[in-house]
Design an enzyme around this catalytic site. Structure first.
Site, mmCIF file in Angstrom:
data_model
loop_
_atom_site.group_PDB
_atom_site.id
_atom_site.type_symbol
_atom_site.label_atom_id
_atom_site.label_comp_id
_atom_site.label_asym_id
_atom_site.label_seq_id
_atom_site.Cartn_x
_atom_site.Cartn_y
_atom_site.Cartn_z
ATOM 1 N N GLN A 215 0.839 -1.199 0.000
ATOM 2 C CA GLN A 215 0.000 0.000 0.000
ATOM 3 C C GLN A 215 0.879 1.254 0.000
ATOM 4 O O GLN A 215 0.389 2.349 -0.238
ATOM 5 C CB GLN A 215 -0.890 0.030 1.251
ATOM 6 C CG GLN A 215 -1.963 -1.039 1.287
ATOM 7 C CD GLN A 215 -2.697 -1.080 2.636
ATOM 8 O OE1 GLN A 215 -2.693 -2.097 3.296
ATOM 9 N NE2 GLN A 215 -3.314 0.010 3.045
ATOM 10 N N PHE A 246 -6.101 -4.006 3.437
ATOM 11 C CA PHE A 246 -6.802 -3.810 4.721
ATOM 12 C C PHE A 246 -5.903 -3.204 5.795
ATOM 13 O O PHE A 246 -6.179 -3.341 6.981
ATOM 14 C CB PHE A 246 -7.419 -5.133 5.214
ATOM 15 C CG PHE A 246 -8.230 -5.846 4.165
ATOM 16 C CD1 PHE A 246 -9.375 -5.260 3.650
ATOM 17 C CD2 PHE A 246 -7.841 -7.088 3.682
ATOM 18 C CE1 PHE A 246 -10.122 -5.906 2.664
ATOM 19 C CE2 PHE A 246 -8.583 -7.739 2.689
ATOM 20 C CZ PHE A 246 -9.718 -7.149 2.188
ATOM 21 N N GLU A 250 0.285 -1.622 4.642
ATOM 22 C CA GLU A 250 0.673 -0.211 4.726
ATOM 23 C C GLU A 250 2.138 -0.124 5.138
ATOM 24 O O GLU A 250 2.911 0.634 4.580
ATOM 25 C CB GLU A 250 -0.221 0.534 5.736
ATOM 26 C CG GLU A 250 0.119 2.020 5.816
ATOM 27 C CD GLU A 250 -0.784 2.838 6.727
ATOM 28 O OE1 GLU A 250 -1.921 2.414 6.994
ATOM 29 O OE2 GLU A 250 -0.344 3.917 7.161
ATOM 30 N N ARG A 328 -5.250 7.395 16.901
ATOM 31 C CA ARG A 328 -6.604 7.343 16.336
ATOM 32 C C ARG A 328 -7.604 6.748 17.337
ATOM 33 O O ARG A 328 -8.787 7.073 17.308
ATOM 34 C CB ARG A 328 -6.644 6.616 14.984
ATOM 35 C CG ARG A 328 -7.896 6.929 14.179
ATOM 36 C CD ARG A 328 -7.917 6.291 12.800
ATOM 37 N NE ARG A 328 -7.399 7.143 11.739
ATOM 38 C CZ ARG A 328 -8.069 8.123 11.143
ATOM 39 N NH1 ARG A 328 -9.310 8.401 11.501
ATOM 40 N NH2 ARG A 328 -7.519 8.828 10.180
ATOM 41 N N ARG A 360 -7.837 -1.682 8.829
ATOM 42 C CA ARG A 360 -9.086 -0.963 8.567
ATOM 43 C C ARG A 360 -9.726 -0.408 9.851
ATOM 44 O O ARG A 360 -10.227 -1.182 10.679
ATOM 45 C CB ARG A 360 -10.056 -1.917 7.863
ATOM 46 C CG ARG A 360 -11.069 -1.236 6.971
ATOM 47 C CD ARG A 360 -11.817 -2.291 6.174
ATOM 48 N NE ARG A 360 -12.622 -1.719 5.113
ATOM 49 C CZ ARG A 360 -13.264 -2.426 4.188
ATOM 50 N NH1 ARG A 360 -13.183 -3.738 4.187
ATOM 51 N NH2 ARG A 360 -13.977 -1.845 3.264
ATOM 52 N N THR A 458 -4.183 11.181 10.489
ATOM 53 C CA THR A 458 -4.129 11.995 11.706
ATOM 54 C C THR A 458 -2.810 12.763 11.772
ATOM 55 O O THR A 458 -2.730 13.803 12.405
ATOM 56 C CB THR A 458 -4.290 11.115 12.960
ATOM 57 O OG1 THR A 458 -3.287 10.096 12.940
ATOM 58 C CG2 THR A 458 -5.665 10.465 12.975
ATOM 59 N N ALA A 527 -6.022 5.228 5.317
ATOM 60 C CA ALA A 527 -6.801 6.235 6.033
ATOM 61 C C ALA A 527 -8.083 6.618 5.289
ATOM 62 O O ALA A 527 -8.591 7.727 5.466
ATOM 63 C CB ALA A 527 -5.942 7.468 6.328
ATOM 64 N N GLU A 730 -13.106 2.820 5.497
ATOM 65 C CA GLU A 730 -13.053 2.303 6.862
ATOM 66 C C GLU A 730 -14.330 2.471 7.683
ATOM 67 O O GLU A 730 -14.687 1.571 8.448
ATOM 68 C CB GLU A 730 -11.882 2.960 7.615
ATOM 69 C CG GLU A 730 -10.547 2.581 7.042
ATOM 70 C CD GLU A 730 -9.421 3.395 7.642
ATOM 71 O OE1 GLU A 730 -9.351 4.605 7.375
ATOM 72 O OE2 GLU A 730 -8.615 2.822 8.379
HETATM 73 N N1 LUZ Z 1 -2.621 5.228 8.332
HETATM 74 C C1 LUZ Z 1 -1.880 6.238 8.786
HETATM 75 C C2 LUZ Z 1 -3.937 5.181 8.546
HETATM 76 O O1 LUZ Z 1 -0.678 6.237 8.588
HETATM 77 N N2 LUZ Z 1 -2.477 7.252 9.427
HETATM 78 C C3 LUZ Z 1 -3.801 7.289 9.670
HETATM 79 O O2 LUZ Z 1 -4.310 8.232 10.264
HETATM 80 C C4 LUZ Z 1 -4.566 6.203 9.233
HETATM 81 N N3 LUZ Z 1 -5.865 6.153 9.476
HETATM 82 C C5 LUZ Z 1 -6.557 5.112 9.071
HETATM 83 C C6 LUZ Z 1 -5.928 4.096 8.399
HETATM 84 N N4 LUZ Z 1 -4.635 4.132 8.128
HETATM 85 MO MO1 MOS Z 2 -5.159 1.641 6.560
HETATM 86 S S1 MOS Z 2 -5.803 0.718 8.201
HETATM 87 O O1 MOS Z 2 -3.929 0.967 5.746
HETATM 88 O O2 MOS Z 2 -6.215 2.646 5.877
#
Ligand code: LUZ
Ligand code: MOS
Length: 774
Positions: A215, A246, A250, A328, A360, A458, A527, A730
């Site tokens: 991702q 999901f 990331e 978060r 997610r 965030t 996010a 999400e």
């Molecule tokens: N990933 C991230 C996320 O790096 N920062 C976020 O605020 C976030 N929020 C939701 C899912 N992935």
């Molecule tokens: Mo995220 S939990 O990779 O939006």
């Protein structure tokens, strides 16, 4: 190869601009998915002589490495080389937020499944055989598997964070009711269908190209450069699509890509590393389990006056994204309620589990489960229905979140009231009551679940994206962005944007692979913000090109620009079709030596956050909705079914109803799975017990709700959402939290002595115990 293309494009070819504008085109990938033609890392045509790699990982959760004997493995025919930390030319460090995670263990191992070495061989089969020949001696160190143990021992990732509003201490003294309790929510396995993997190949001059199922292509590029000790421009990362992410890709797609690149760096040969399911389940982190405690105070008329919570996040053995996820949790600790006095603290607890990671919702669901538990607890003790407390405390316009943002365009009550009236809540409740009065072996339960989820990373600096748009001289268009397609349909949305601005059919538009040489320094696709950020950048690039094209047309037709419009592949002057077609206009633009390429940058305006005060305006906007969940529990077996989930969801103005509905339904199933059946288990030694699909139950076609109805909430949409179409990835996962409480309500109907518990997932075993507990 893929012949017979003509057939495959039936409605695809016919799709006209109008259809794109009607905002309900199918996910473009459905055509290749259905025919098995979609390309993943494992489908890359590998070069002759490519090596295959397997990771050798720790068979203990915590200990000192005394000795490793690779000799038998190295001697195996077909094994090329085994790489360890000693072969790393740069830094043995892959931590993204905190540099606390080695790529390969050096002297100590910190979790069961921690990578120690990479075995590179002629085939994956040989590499696996070699792995079994490695002998390792580890001297045990104490193993921590739970957040509470870590807290007791003072084992943390970083300093705790606290968000507060008002004065809880004073407020509690003024409450008519005060309740305290503890909750647990378990982790969750991502179970992307495509396991983690990467393919690295040498280019000339020591440059390396990595095809990765990630991702975050930039995270892979940056980390590979750091580990190899080379500059970022020497590494190119390319992503066609993922078979699901999901959040699990990331941050945690990175190590495998870097390992493949490391082997390529040394061998000057391409290397493929794809984890099999067992390896993936054992070596990768999951959603964070949380152990939390709460204190909630209410007035006589059921207003929540004060709320305190402490969240113990089981972060695993390294930070990974835990600090951001913890943050978060605090942002969503009060869900869609206004609470005037709040104090919430999160501790990222360091344990000997694989580093837990994005999933997610990103800590939001964990926070929301706790306040929903506190409300259910209060309702039970006071003797009212939880709905009442939920409803009275819903967020209103201009309320303040604990982090300082003033709530605007609030749809909490709108969603709640719409759900109640559209689905006739009184009738639904009556139905449950009647059923329960007339059945003794089966009981029904109902619960409402409102949601409120903040959209934006965030971490404010991450909210940016770029788009590179080429119009080729035949009028066709190629678009590159940072967006990674992982099944969520972002490519389709980006294509719609370009089709709409240029007013050309989508068949003339191609979304290119996500590649770090075309779009650099990107934030991950995460996010829920991928379509907003990359879509806005695409919109900006396309509009800039459109302005340029209009200027050329105005010169050509000798009319001023404001009278010109591009429509259905023609230039229109004062709403009348001219003879100048899109393709001719493009040729003319080219002949005038005007650029047909645009690179646009978008950064979300208005957002900011001050961590020293824990106050600011971190979210572009919030997404709202309400779900009504009904379940039937089989009181002989402890099993349950979901009769129906009825949702009113705030899409804003959905730009693609089919895709957005798919996101809602998928997220709902995933949320219900997390809350009810998916049970991750590690033993006290830190070994993953739920290490296969035989021991880890995920929702299947038989366990998803019998009906799911979703009605879009009528709203204006939001300016910061792409085409006013709100982020949808999400938020709907959190509707699944309602499933937990619906089941408990059914248990209560059977066993009047049942005391509510807040320990998710609520598996059939737990239901059965609850039904018969005196
Ligand atoms: N990933 C991230 C996320 O790096 N920062 C976020 O605020 C976030 N929020 C939701 C899912 N992935
Ligand atoms: Mo995220 S939990 O990779 O939006």
């Amino acid at each position: 190869m893929h012949k017979n293309k003509s057939n495959s494009s039936l409605d695809f070819k016919k799709t006209q601009v109008e259809v794109a504008l009607k905002l309900s085109i199918k996910n473009l990938d459905s055509y290749t998915h259905l025919r098995g033609e979609s390309l993943y890392v494992d489908d890359v045509n590998i070069r002759q002589g490519t090596f295959h790699a397997v990771v050798f990982d720790a068979p203990k959760a915590h200990g000192t490495i005394k000795h490793i004997d690779y000799s038998k493995a190295e001697a195996l025919d077909g094994v090329e080389r085994i790489f360890t930390y000693k072969d790393i030319p740069g830094k043995n460090q892959i931590g993204g937020i905190i540099p606390d995670e080695p790529l390969f263990a050096e002297n100590e191992v910190h979790f069961w499944g921690m990578p120690i070495a990479l075995i590179v061989a002629e085939s994956e089969f040989i590499a696996r055989q070699a792995r079994a020949l490695i002998k390792i001696e580890i001297e045990d160190l104490p193993v921590i598997t739970t957040a509470k143990q870590a807290k007791t021992k003072g084992s943390f990732i970083n300093a705790p964070r606290t968000f507060s509003l008002g004065d809880t201490e004073k407020a509690f003294t003024e409450c008519d009711y005060v309740f305290e309790g503890e909750t647990f929510s378990n982790g969750q396995e991502h179970l992307y269908i495509e396991a983690q993997g990467a393919y690295a190949e040498p280019l000339e001059n020591g440059n390396i190209k990595i095809t990765s199922s990630t991702q975050g292509p930039t995270a892979v590029q940056k980390t590979a450069a750091q580990v190899l000790g080379v500059a970022m421009h020497k590494i190119e990362v390319d992503v066609t699509r993922l078979g699901g992410g999901f959040g699990g890709k990331e941050d945690q797609a990175t190590p495998w890509a870097v390992m493949a690149a490391l082997a390529t760096f040394h061998l000057n040969q391409s290397v493929k590393l794809i984890l099999n399911r067992h390896d993936d389940l054992r070596m990768t982190g999951k959603r964070h389990p949380y152990e939390s405690s709460y204190k909630i105070g209410l007035s006589k008329d059921l207003k929540i006056l004060a709320y305190e919570a402490e969240f113990l996040q089981n972060s695993g053995a390294a930070a990974d994204l835990s600090p951001a996820i913890a943050e978060r949790t605090l942002f969503h600790a009060t869900n869609s309620y206004f609470v005037p006095n709040v104090s919430t603290t999160v501790l990222s607890c360091k344990t000997n589990l694989p580093p837990n990671t994005a999933f997610r919702g990103f800590g939001g669901p964990q926070g929301m489960f706790v306040i929903e538990s506190a409300i259910a607890h209060a309702a039970y003790e006071i003797g009212v229905s939880a709905h009442k407390i939920q409803e009275i405390n819903l967020l209103r316009e201009n309320d303040t979140f604990s982090y300082g943002q003033i709530a605007k365009q609030v749809e909490a009550k709108n969603a709640w009231n719409s759900a109640k009236s559209i689905y006739n809540i009184e009738a639904l409740e009556k139905e449950v009551e009647n059923f329960n009065a007339n059945n003794s072996n089966f009981k029904k339960g109902i619960a409402l679940m409102p949601i409120c989820f903040g959209i934006s990373f965030t971490n404010t600096p991450m909210n940016h994206a770029r788009a590179l748009v080429h119009i080729y001289l035949d009028g066709s268009v190629g678009i590159s962005t940072a967006a990674v397609e992982m099944g969520q349909g972002v490519n389709t949305k980006i294509m719609q944007i370009a089709a709409q601005v240029f007013s050309i059919p989508i068949e003339n538009i191609k979304i290119e692979t996500t590649n770090t040489t075309r779009v650099a320094n990107t934030s991950p696709s995460a996010a829920s913000s991928t379509a907003d950020l990359n879509g806005k950048a695409t919109l900006k690039a396309c509009r800039a090109l459109l302005d340029r094209l209009k200027k050329v047309a105005s010169e050509d037709l000798n009319v001023s620009e404001e009278h010109i419009e591009l429509k259905d592949e023609f230039v229109y002057v004062n709403n009348k079709k001219s003879d100048l077609s899109w393709t001719e206009l493009i040729s003319k633009t080219m002949l005038k030596r005007v650029a047909l390429t645009e690179n646009a940058h978008y950064a979300t305006p208005e957002i900011h956050f001050d961590k020293s005060k824990e106050k600011g305006h971190p979210f572009a906007y919030h997404v709202y909705g309400t779900a009504i969940i009904t379940t039937t529990v089989d009181c002989t077996r402890g099993t349950y079914e979901f009769d129906a989930v009825k949702i009113v969801h705030d899409y804003g103005k959905s730009m693609n109803k089919a895709i957005d509905l798919g996101q809602v339904e998928g997220a709902l199933a995933q949320g219900i799975g997390w809350m009810t059946m998916e049970e991750i288990a590690y033993n006290d030694e830190g070994r993953l017990l739920s290490n296969a699909l035989s021991t880890y139950k995920v929702p299947d076609i038989f366990s998803v709700p019998k009906t799911v109805e979703t009605v879009p909430l009528e709203t204006k949409g939001h300016e910061l959402a792409i085409l006013k179409s709100k982020a949808v990835g999400e938020p709907p996962l959190m509707y699944g939290i309602g499933a937990y409480f619906a089941i408990q309500n059914a248990i209560k109907a059977f066993n009047p002595n049942y005391k509510l518990k807040f320990h998710a997932p609520i598996t059939p075993e737990k239901v059965l115990m609850g039904l018969y507990k005196k």
